[in-house]
Write a protein that holds these residues in place. Sequence first.
Motif, PDB file in Angstrom:
ATOM      1  N   SER A  67       0.829  -1.213   0.000  1.00 25.46           N
ATOM      2  CA  SER A  67       0.000   0.000   0.000  1.00 25.46           C
ATOM      3  C   SER A  67       0.860   1.258   0.000  1.00 25.46           C
ATOM      4  O   SER A  67       0.567   2.215  -0.729  1.00 25.46           O
ATOM      5  N   VAL A  68       1.920   1.267   0.820  1.00 30.45           N
ATOM      6  CA  VAL A  68       2.803   2.438   0.865  1.00 30.45           C
ATOM      7  C   VAL A  68       3.482   2.629  -0.493  1.00 30.45           C
ATOM      8  O   VAL A  68       3.519   3.743  -1.040  1.00 30.45           O
ATOM      9  N   THR A  69       3.989   1.530  -1.062  1.00 35.70           N
ATOM     10  CA  THR A  69       4.654   1.624  -2.373  1.00 35.70           C
ATOM     11  C   THR A  69       3.677   2.145  -3.428  1.00 35.70           C
ATOM     12  O   THR A  69       4.041   2.979  -4.271  1.00 35.70           O
ATOM     13  N   LEU A  70       2.456   1.642  -3.350  1.00 40.01           N
ATOM     14  CA  LEU A  70       1.471   2.062  -4.345  1.00 40.01           C
ATOM     15  C   LEU A  70       1.166   3.554  -4.237  1.00 40.01           C
ATOM     16  O   LEU A  70       1.045   4.244  -5.266  1.00 40.01           O
ATOM     17  N   VAL A  71       1.053   4.038  -3.024  1.00 45.28           N
ATOM     18  CA  VAL A  71       0.779   5.468  -2.847  1.00 45.28           C
ATOM     19  C   VAL A  71       1.942   6.289  -3.415  1.00 45.28           C
ATOM     20  O   VAL A  71       1.735   7.269  -4.144  1.00 45.28           O
ATOM     21  N   VAL A  72       3.161   5.835  -3.123  1.00 40.26           N
ATOM     22  CA  VAL A  72       4.352   6.549  -3.627  1.00 40.26           C
ATOM     23  C   VAL A  72       4.378   6.526  -5.154  1.00 40.26           C
ATOM     24  O   VAL A  72       4.723   7.513  -5.802  1.00 40.26           O
ATOM     25  N   MET A  73       3.999   5.392  -5.720  1.00 45.94           N
ATOM     26  CA  MET A  73       4.022   5.286  -7.186  1.00 45.94           C
ATOM     27  C   MET A  73       2.839   6.018  -7.830  1.00 45.94           C
ATOM     28  O   MET A  73       2.957   6.580  -8.923  1.00 45.94           O
ATOM     29  N   ALA A  74       1.691   5.963  -7.163  1.00 39.41           N
ATOM     30  CA  ALA A  74       0.466   6.492  -7.775  1.00 39.41           C
ATOM     31  C   ALA A  74       0.475   8.019  -7.833  1.00 39.41           C
ATOM     32  O   ALA A  74      -0.040   8.610  -8.788  1.00 39.41           O
ATOM     33  N   TRP A  75       1.046   8.653  -6.820  1.00 38.14           N
ATOM     34  CA  TRP A  75       1.006  10.111  -6.757  1.00 38.14           C
ATOM     35  C   TRP A  75       1.615  10.793  -7.983  1.00 38.14           C
ATOM     36  O   TRP A  75       0.936  11.616  -8.610  1.00 38.14           O
ATOM     37  N   PRO A  76       2.860  10.475  -8.343  1.00 34.55           N
ATOM     38  CA  PRO A  76       3.425  11.159  -9.518  1.00 34.55           C
ATOM     39  C   PRO A  76       2.611  10.913 -10.790  1.00 34.55           C
ATOM     40  O   PRO A  76       2.449  11.823 -11.607  1.00 34.55           O
ATOM     41  N   ILE A  77       2.085   9.680 -10.923  1.00 39.33           N
ATOM     42  CA  ILE A  77       1.310   9.378 -12.137  1.00 39.33           C
ATOM     43  C   ILE A  77       0.042  10.239 -12.166  1.00 39.33           C
ATOM     44  O   ILE A  77      -0.263  10.908 -13.168  1.00 39.33           O
TER      45      ILE A  77
ATOM     46  N   VAL B 134      -5.316   2.704  -7.106  1.00 39.91           N
ATOM     47  CA  VAL B 134      -4.777   3.780  -6.274  1.00 39.91           C
ATOM     48  C   VAL B 134      -4.560   5.039  -7.116  1.00 39.91           C
ATOM     49  O   VAL B 134      -4.880   6.143  -6.664  1.00 39.91           O
ATOM     50  N   VAL B 135      -4.067   4.853  -8.333  1.00 43.54           N
ATOM     51  CA  VAL B 135      -3.877   6.027  -9.198  1.00 43.54           C
ATOM     52  C   VAL B 135      -5.227   6.713  -9.438  1.00 43.54           C
ATOM     53  O   VAL B 135      -5.327   7.938  -9.365  1.00 43.54           O
ATOM     54  N   THR B 136      -6.248   5.909  -9.672  1.00 47.42           N
ATOM     55  CA  THR B 136      -7.572   6.484  -9.943  1.00 47.42           C
ATOM     56  C   THR B 136      -8.079   7.288  -8.748  1.00 47.42           C
ATOM     57  O   THR B 136      -8.605   8.397  -8.915  1.00 47.42           O
ATOM     58  N   THR B 137      -7.927   6.747  -7.555  1.00 44.19           N
ATOM     59  CA  THR B 137      -8.449   7.481  -6.389  1.00 44.19           C
ATOM     60  C   THR B 137      -7.653   8.770  -6.152  1.00 44.19           C
ATOM     61  O   THR B 137      -8.243   9.813  -5.845  1.00 44.19           O
ATOM     62  N   VAL B 138      -6.351   8.704  -6.299  1.00 43.04           N
ATOM     63  CA  VAL B 138      -5.544   9.919  -6.102  1.00 43.04           C
ATOM     64  C   VAL B 138      -5.877  10.929  -7.213  1.00 43.04           C
ATOM     65  O   VAL B 138      -6.014  12.134  -6.962  1.00 43.04           O
ATOM     66  N   TYR B 139      -6.060  10.404  -8.428  1.00 41.97           N
ATOM     67  CA  TYR B 139      -6.426  11.275  -9.564  1.00 41.97           C
ATOM     68  C   TYR B 139      -7.752  11.988  -9.291  1.00 41.97           C
ATOM     69  O   TYR B 139      -7.876  13.195  -9.488  1.00 41.97           O
TER      70      TYR B 139
END
Lengths: 287, 383
Positions: free
Chosen positions: A76-86, A164-169
């Motif tokens: 989950s932490v890795t995904l958040v770190v990866m998802a944010w820049p995208i 995760v990318v979708t939710t952050v987006y």
Amino acid sequence: MPNVSLRQRLLLYVPSGFLLFFFVFPLIALVVLSFWQTENYKIVRELTLNNYVTLATEGAYITFFLRSLMMAVGVSVTLVVMAWPIAYFIVRYGGRYRIILSLLLVIPFLSGEVLRLIALQGMLGPAGLVNGMLVRMGAAPLRLIMYSNVASFIAFIYLYLPLVVTTVYLSLINFDFRLAHAANACGANRFRVFTEVVWPLNLSGTLVGFMLAFIPTLSASLVPRFLGGPNGTLYGMSMSQQFGESGTWALGAAMGVVLFLFSALALAILSFGVDLRRTGFTGMGRQ
Amino acid sequence: MFDKKFTRRSILAAGTTAALTMPFIRPSWAAPDQVRALMWEAYLLPDQITAFEETNKVKFVPTFFDGNSEAYNKLRVGGSKEFDLVQADGFWPQLYYREKLLRTVDYAKVPNAGGYLPEFQAAAFDVLSEPEAGGKIGFPFCWGAYGITYDAGKVAPEKTETLECMFNADYSGMLSTSSRFEENIALAALLVTDRLGSRIKPRPDGKPFNPYVLTDEELTEIEKLLVQQKALLLTRYQDNPTLFQLLQSGAVVAATEFAQVFRQLLTAESQGAPAVDFRHALKMKEGGLGWVDTWLVTSGVEDGPKLDLCYNFIDIMISAPVMKKIGEVAGCSTTVDLRAISTEDERKLFLMDRSSEIADLFMFDQPSSPEKWERVWSNVQAA
């Protein structure tokens, strides 16, 4: 206006009835079963705490749970770190292609999870794309990515990154970037703008993304089954074994109840531990 | 509807709803025009099923399962009235019979039962005999073993004469076993009881040795052995295609399996895949595990047209041409003598001349204590 009332009630009763039949009742059945026992593929209907005692004292189940917990937190932490820049890139620089780029994230969901896992097994396996290439070049295959917890980790990232990318987006697209500009105009550098304005005001979206990856990873059974290898058994996989091959359903039910309670607790901590009004959450109205 | 009392319209609506939903909530045992089978999916031949349905003007309704314990649960939960035919292997049919889930059958009503190999004929195959009266409780179908498939270029054939082969550090990282916990434990039990010498001593249950009935001491040793083995395994494969790929790529040099992948490998070779000397060891010096799939008739089927339909279906399924097709599709050996209609390669591929070896194998069985076995397996997985 009896018809309006009937329609309104139907709108409420149908989904409520659905939830009651397919969520609440099975959950109650699971809780009841967890206080019974299984003996030689038969259910012994005598109330006992034995299953919970087993889960709390037997090292194997504690190991499975800790393995899953570490995996879920790491993923989950890795995904958040990866998802944010995208997500940030799409929102800030996507321009008129933002919609298309965000729709591209949905493409992996057009195929089933098993199919995606089999494809990944092919990629990471001994005869897969990565190791096949290494062997052709005369190098030794990478054992780290074959049937290991690392392989499971890669699979989880691959499976849940779009979520995760979708939710952050979705969080960022509703964020008023004039606030960031204002902070910048007042002298804050980029790092401070991000840590003190952008990140906190999008925390609710980030937390939703985190939980959307955390909970399924914690209960996952397919990924470790296909990719985890001999040392990769996770809690969810062990739980599914109880309902399948070994026929120890009562213990499996207790494992399910523990998992449900832990997930509910994690949700509660995140919900109550964070002031939603300060995290960009817009669902509470103005007060 | 919520605000008013009963009206003609509401009663009409409720009646229509009930009529529409009745077919879905109607118990399946009420249907006299169906044959319902609880079976392995691999044995379903659509062409044969269609022909059976058209000839007998009935619908064949299959329900599939992935393991004997799952089938047992379905049969017990649904009751024998939910199914007419059921498949099981090893000693499971005897368990079903003890629990009154099966009825006895008459081989005279199934003409193709005369085509069985000698080992599987009614008089010889005790696994499907009633313990007291000696009547028959089912029909043998396919057979196989849980042996070792290996690359003879990398593993010397004499090494596979013992189960030690699967615990040999020389092949570290190049071994694989299935993820089935029962067979992993039972196979390790053969080695452990051989080492401990406990097999030849009187058993706690007073019966001959059975690798599925183990003492706590034996289970402890098995757990240690399986934990050691973990370090030598590349993976525990989930399905045959995975094992096929692992063996063909050379990533795995020896694996325990049902000889199905062995057949696929030989077939692939005959179709142009690179030649590798794959072989299959059925029985090791410590013993081996075997299974015979069967067709059984549930106790819910009474004498009369339904029983005749069941006999008719089984007769078709064990006819030589259908068995040959099933062997090819499912990759198993058959209990019916197909040597007259098979080539030399097929005889070798489907172990047609090795059926006598089944008599020396320990049949798949129910673990003496699924709870204890589950604990052993969990400990191995967590170690």
